[in-house]
Design a protein around this motif. Sequence first.
Motif, PDB file in Angstrom:
ATOM      1  N   SER A  57      -1.370  18.359  -9.333  1.00  9.93           N
ATOM      2  CA  SER A  57      -2.290  17.224  -9.207  1.00  9.93           C
ATOM      3  C   SER A  57      -3.568  17.694  -8.516  1.00  9.93           C
ATOM      4  CB  SER A  57      -1.654  16.075  -8.418  1.00  9.93           C
ATOM      5  OG  SER A  57      -1.324  16.494  -7.102  1.00  9.93           O
ATOM      6  N   ARG A  59      -6.772  16.316  -5.871  1.00 11.19           N
ATOM      7  CA  ARG A  59      -7.191  15.247  -4.962  1.00 11.19           C
ATOM      8  C   ARG A  59      -8.607  15.538  -4.459  1.00 11.19           C
ATOM      9  NH1 ARG A  59      -3.102  15.076  -1.508  1.00 11.19           N
ATOM     10  NH2 ARG A  59      -4.040  16.282   0.188  1.00 11.19           N
ATOM     11  N   GLY A  69      -7.068  10.565  -6.542  1.00 12.06           N
ATOM     12  CA  GLY A  69      -6.298  11.615  -7.208  1.00 12.06           C
ATOM     13  C   GLY A  69      -6.510  11.622  -8.711  1.00 12.06           C
ATOM     14  N   ASP A  71      -4.538  13.141 -12.167  1.00 15.45           N
ATOM     15  CA  ASP A  71      -3.343  13.783 -12.711  1.00 15.45           C
ATOM     16  C   ASP A  71      -3.724  14.930 -13.638  1.00 15.45           C
ATOM     17  OD1 ASP A  71      -1.626  12.118 -11.397  1.00 15.45           O
ATOM     18  OD2 ASP A  71      -1.446  10.702 -13.058  1.00 15.45           O
ATOM     19  N   ASN A  81       2.910  15.633 -15.626  1.00 12.91           N
ATOM     20  CA  ASN A  81       2.274  16.486 -14.634  1.00 12.91           C
ATOM     21  C   ASN A  81       3.110  17.722 -14.339  1.00 12.91           C
ATOM     22  OD1 ASN A  81      -0.033  14.914 -14.108  1.00 12.91           O
ATOM     23  ND2 ASN A  81       1.098  13.589 -12.710  1.00 12.91           N
TER      24      ASN A  81
END
Length: 219
Positions: A57, A59, A69, A71, A81
Amino acid sequence: RVVEDAETGLVYFDEPLEVTGSASDIGSGVSSIKFLKDGEVIGNDFPMTIDASGEYSLRVTDVAGLSSGVDVRDILKSFSNTLVRDNDLPVISRVDGFSPELVYDGKEWYTSYPELTYSITDSCMKSIEISINGDTVVDEVNPNGVYKISTEGYTGDVSVGVKATDRFGHVTVDTYSYGVDMDAPTDLSASITKESIAKGGKEFFKENPSVSVGASDSG
C-alpha cells in the motif's frame, strides 16, 4: 507483467515491478510518501520497487499531518493488494519405476506394466495433467506433489505425458516413451540348407549345414 488468479484471489508476478508517480496536496503540501509492505515502510520516494511477495500500500501525509492511502491494486488495476512473486518453473522429477528390463536400439522395453512415480513441485502450482497415450489419468493437483501412475492395460508403444502449470503461467512438460512386450515369439520355423542322411536316430551331413530359424513377435 502481472497475472490475476480468480481462484486464489491473488496477483502473481515473476519480475520486479516498478511503481512510478507523484503526489500533491492543495493545502499545506506533501510532507511524506511512504510505501508499505505488510504494514512496514520499505520506501519513501518514487520510483518504488516490488520484488517480493506481500501486501502493498501507499500512504501520503501532508504538512498538517493528514494522511490518505492508495491501494496498490488501484495502481496496478488489479483486484488485490496481495502480490505473490513466482519466478520459478514447475519441477518434474522421475522418482521410481523407470527401470526397463531391456534397452534395444535406443528404446526401453518392459515385460510387465510399470508403475511410474513422479514428483511434481512448485510453490504456486495451478494444474497438473498426466496422460497415457492421450488418455488423461490425472487432472488434479496433489498437495504432497507425489503422483503414482498405473500403466496397466497399455502395451506396445506407450507414451506418458506430464504437464505442470503454475499460477503465473509457467509450464513444464515431460514425455516418457517406452514399449511393453509380454508375448513370447510365435510361428517358430526352422530349415536346413544341406541334405542329410538319417542313421541311428541321428542326422549326418556331408557338408556343414546352414540352419535358418524364423519367428514373429509383436514387440
